[in-house]
Design a protein around this motif. Structure first.
Motif, PDB file in Angstrom:
ATOM      1  N   MET A   1       0.847  -1.194   0.000  1.00 36.46           N
ATOM      2  CA  MET A   1       0.000   0.000   0.000  1.00 36.46           C
ATOM      3  C   MET A   1       0.876   1.236   0.000  1.00 36.46           C
ATOM      4  N   SER A   2       0.678   2.128  -0.984  1.00 36.63           N
ATOM      5  CA  SER A   2       1.416   3.384  -1.063  1.00 36.63           C
ATOM      6  C   SER A   2       0.580   4.513  -0.478  1.00 36.63           C
ATOM      7  N   ASP A   3       1.248   5.596  -0.160  1.00 36.58           N
ATOM      8  CA  ASP A   3       0.582   6.776   0.379  1.00 36.58           C
ATOM      9  C   ASP A   3       0.803   7.936  -0.570  1.00 36.58           C
ATOM     10  N   ILE A   4      -0.253   8.674  -0.861  1.00 36.35           N
ATOM     11  CA  ILE A   4      -0.161   9.782  -1.811  1.00 36.35           C
ATOM     12  C   ILE A   4      -0.885  11.004  -1.265  1.00 36.35           C
ATOM     13  N   LEU A   5      -0.288  12.157  -1.455  1.00 39.58           N
ATOM     14  CA  LEU A   5      -0.917  13.428  -1.144  1.00 39.58           C
ATOM     15  C   LEU A   5      -1.248  14.117  -2.456  1.00 39.58           C
ATOM     16  N   PHE A   6      -2.488  14.595  -2.583  1.00 42.98           N
ATOM     17  CA  PHE A   6      -2.791  15.368  -3.788  1.00 42.98           C
ATOM     18  C   PHE A   6      -3.562  16.636  -3.463  1.00 42.98           C
ATOM     19  N   ILE A   7      -3.285  17.668  -4.244  1.00 35.88           N
ATOM     20  CA  ILE A   7      -3.994  18.938  -4.119  1.00 35.88           C
ATOM     21  C   ILE A   7      -4.573  19.303  -5.484  1.00 35.88           C
ATOM     22  N   GLY A   8      -5.538  20.165  -5.481  1.00 34.68           N
ATOM     23  CA  GLY A   8      -6.162  20.630  -6.712  1.00 34.68           C
ATOM     24  C   GLY A   8      -7.595  21.035  -6.452  1.00 34.68           C
ATOM     25  N   LYS A   9      -8.425  20.042  -6.229  1.00 35.09           N
ATOM     26  CA  LYS A   9      -9.795  20.287  -5.828  1.00 35.09           C
ATOM     27  C   LYS A   9      -9.975  19.768  -4.412  1.00 35.09           C
ATOM     28  N   ASP A  10     -10.857  20.413  -3.650  1.00 38.01           N
ATOM     29  CA  ASP A  10     -11.120  19.982  -2.285  1.00 38.01           C
ATOM     30  C   ASP A  10     -12.249  18.959  -2.247  1.00 38.01           C
ATOM     31  N   LEU A  11     -12.210  18.106  -1.231  1.00 33.19           N
ATOM     32  CA  LEU A  11     -13.365  17.269  -0.946  1.00 33.19           C
ATOM     33  C   LEU A  11     -14.521  18.167  -0.519  1.00 33.19           C
ATOM     34  N   PRO A  12     -15.751  17.858  -0.887  1.00 30.99           N
ATOM     35  CA  PRO A  12     -16.180  16.620  -1.551  1.00 30.99           C
ATOM     36  C   PRO A  12     -16.112  16.658  -3.084  1.00 30.99           C
ATOM     37  N   ASP A  13     -15.724  17.794  -3.677  1.00 30.58           N
ATOM     38  CA  ASP A  13     -15.711  17.890  -5.136  1.00 30.58           C
ATOM     39  C   ASP A  13     -14.729  16.906  -5.767  1.00 30.58           C
ATOM     40  N   SER A  14     -13.704  16.544  -5.040  1.00 31.93           N
ATOM     41  CA  SER A  14     -12.671  15.663  -5.588  1.00 31.93           C
ATOM     42  C   SER A  14     -12.851  14.199  -5.200  1.00 31.93           C
ATOM     43  N   ILE A  15     -14.009  13.831  -4.679  1.00 36.99           N
ATOM     44  CA  ILE A  15     -14.172  12.481  -4.150  1.00 36.99           C
ATOM     45  C   ILE A  15     -13.979  11.402  -5.218  1.00 36.99           C
ATOM     46  N   ASP A  16     -14.478  11.609  -6.434  1.00 41.17           N
ATOM     47  CA  ASP A  16     -14.303  10.598  -7.483  1.00 41.17           C
ATOM     48  C   ASP A  16     -12.822  10.410  -7.818  1.00 41.17           C
ATOM     49  N   PHE A  17     -12.091  11.510  -7.892  1.00 42.81           N
ATOM     50  CA  PHE A  17     -10.669  11.432  -8.192  1.00 42.81           C
ATOM     51  C   PHE A  17      -9.928  10.726  -7.056  1.00 42.81           C
ATOM     52  N   ALA A  18     -10.267  11.082  -5.819  1.00 45.67           N
ATOM     53  CA  ALA A  18      -9.635  10.449  -4.659  1.00 45.67           C
ATOM     54  C   ALA A  18      -9.925   8.953  -4.619  1.00 45.67           C
ATOM     55  N   GLU A  19     -11.152   8.581  -4.941  1.00 45.93           N
ATOM     56  CA  GLU A  19     -11.508   7.163  -4.962  1.00 45.93           C
ATOM     57  C   GLU A  19     -10.751   6.416  -6.057  1.00 45.93           C
TER      58      GLU A  19
ATOM     59  N   SER B   1      -8.280   3.270  -5.375  1.00 46.64           N
ATOM     60  CA  SER B   1      -8.544   1.966  -5.981  1.00 46.64           C
ATOM     61  C   SER B   1      -7.277   1.282  -6.470  1.00 46.64           C
ATOM     62  N   ILE B   2      -6.190   2.046  -6.625  1.00 40.91           N
ATOM     63  CA  ILE B   2      -4.910   1.488  -7.066  1.00 40.91           C
ATOM     64  C   ILE B   2      -3.957   1.432  -5.875  1.00 40.91           C
ATOM     65  N   ASN B   3      -4.413   0.755  -4.831  1.00 41.43           N
ATOM     66  CA  ASN B   3      -3.561   0.427  -3.684  1.00 41.43           C
ATOM     67  C   ASN B   3      -2.939   1.668  -3.048  1.00 41.43           C
ATOM     68  N   ARG B   4      -3.775   2.685  -2.802  1.00 47.29           N
ATOM     69  CA  ARG B   4      -3.295   3.934  -2.212  1.00 47.29           C
ATOM     70  C   ARG B   4      -4.074   4.320  -0.967  1.00 47.29           C
ATOM     71  N   ASN B   5      -3.350   4.835   0.032  1.00 40.69           N
ATOM     72  CA  ASN B   5      -3.946   5.682   1.043  1.00 40.69           C
ATOM     73  C   ASN B   5      -3.823   7.105   0.526  1.00 40.69           C
ATOM     74  N   VAL B   6      -4.905   7.854   0.584  1.00 41.14           N
ATOM     75  CA  VAL B   6      -4.945   9.182  -0.025  1.00 41.14           C
ATOM     76  C   VAL B   6      -5.087  10.248   1.059  1.00 41.14           C
ATOM     77  N   PHE B   7      -4.255  11.277   0.957  1.00 42.66           N
ATOM     78  CA  PHE B   7      -4.385  12.450   1.817  1.00 42.66           C
ATOM     79  C   PHE B   7      -4.587  13.662   0.918  1.00 42.66           C
ATOM     80  N   THR B   8      -5.650  14.400   1.177  1.00 38.25           N
ATOM     81  CA  THR B   8      -5.984  15.530   0.312  1.00 38.25           C
ATOM     82  C   THR B   8      -6.598  16.651   1.131  1.00 38.25           C
ATOM     83  N   SER B   9      -7.060  17.668   0.460  1.00 34.87           N
ATOM     84  CA  SER B   9      -7.628  18.826   1.147  1.00 34.87           C
ATOM     85  C   SER B   9      -9.149  18.752   1.161  1.00 34.87           C
ATOM     86  N   THR B  10      -9.723  19.394   2.142  1.00 34.97           N
ATOM     87  CA  THR B  10     -11.171  19.429   2.279  1.00 34.97           C
ATOM     88  C   THR B  10     -11.640  20.857   2.522  1.00 34.97           C
ATOM     89  N   LYS B  11     -12.844  21.150   2.078  1.00 38.44           N
ATOM     90  CA  LYS B  11     -13.404  22.481   2.280  1.00 38.44           C
ATOM     91  C   LYS B  11     -13.740  22.730   3.741  1.00 38.44           C
TER      92      LYS B  11
END
Length: 246
Positions: free
Chosen positions: A1-19, A23-33
């Motif tokens: 399992m890899s860990d990735i941080l991404f920025i660009g759009k905030d949750l919940p708008d980025s939920i599909d991208f985060a999912e 789905s490719i063996n990632r723990n995801v850390f991102t920004s939220t509104k």
């Protein structure tokens, strides 16, 4: 399992991208509104925190929060979605200029500055990926056409921010020649691409692309790192320089 941080759009708008990343063996850390929404996504291996996009200190704090959650994190993604931003800054109004500049230009620059500083301290093998989901400007629609599709072009500020993001990505890629711990993936997805309308597919392909970068036999040259890859294209794989990185 890899860990990735991404920025660009905030949750919940980025939920599909985060999912898609998850789905490719990632723990995801991102920004939220909203901080109160952060716990809603944890069950899907998606974690988040708020950050002030106009503040370098806040960008640094955001990185620390990600490292606190995932101490071995070594994947970072900057995502620019021109179509999404066009819905937020559709018109070229004077009152939008400062807000758009802060959200679409300054935020990425502040974040990459803090990230590069942090990676220089750690000197651990890491990948920075840039995804530019591009949308045509008024000039491009007029002079190049849109292949028979009737679209509303991006506003001036979004088009300018898109170019600023592309420049940031390209200039960051040149650093791999002097930083042996750093690898970079530049990727584009324009409105004619089959992945343009599917955030999950786009994110899944990108996660696989990062895996490919990690699997390269030899460390990237600046020229290799600075080559844009079309979303959906295959990235060559090889023996991993990241074999010791989890």
């Amino acid at each position: 399992m890899s860990d990735i941080l991404f920025i660009g759009k905030d949750l919940p708008d980025s939920i599909d991208f985060a999912e898609g990343l998850a789905s490719i063996n990632r723990n995801v850390f991102t920004s939220t509104k909203d901080e109160t929404e952060a716990e809603n996504f944890a069950a899907e291996n998606i974690f988040s925190a708020t950050w002030n996009k106009t503040s370098a200190i806040s960008a640094r704090s955001f990185l620390i929060k990600a490292e606190t959650k995932f101490p071995d994190i070594n994947e970072y993604l900057l995502y620019f979605d021109s179509y999404y931003y066009s819905t937020k800054f559709e018109l070229d109004k004077t009152e939008y200029v400062t807000a758009a500049t802060d959200s679409l230009i300054s935020s990425y620059q502040l974040f990459i500055n803090e990230l590069l500083s942090r990676l220089e301290q750690k000197k651990e093998p890491s990948v920075i990926a840039f995804m530019a989901k591009t949308y045509p400007s008024k000039y491009e629609v007029l002079h190049n056409g849109t292949k028979g599709v009737n679209i509303h072009p991006a506003s001036n500020i979004v088009s300018a921010a898109q170019e600023a993001f592309l420049s940031l990505a390209e200039n960051t890629s040149t650093l791999v020649g002097e930083r042996p711990y750093l690898s970079v993936l530049l990727s584009k997805c324009d409105y004619t691409n089959e992945f343009f309308s599917s955030e999950k597919q786009l994110a899944s392909w990108l996660a696989q692309g990062i895996d490919s970068i990690k699997g390269m036999k030899n460390h990237q040259t600046a020229k290799q790192a600075g080559t844009w890859v079309k979303a959906g294209a295959k990235i060559p794989t090889g023996l991993s320089l990241f074999s010791l990185v989890r």
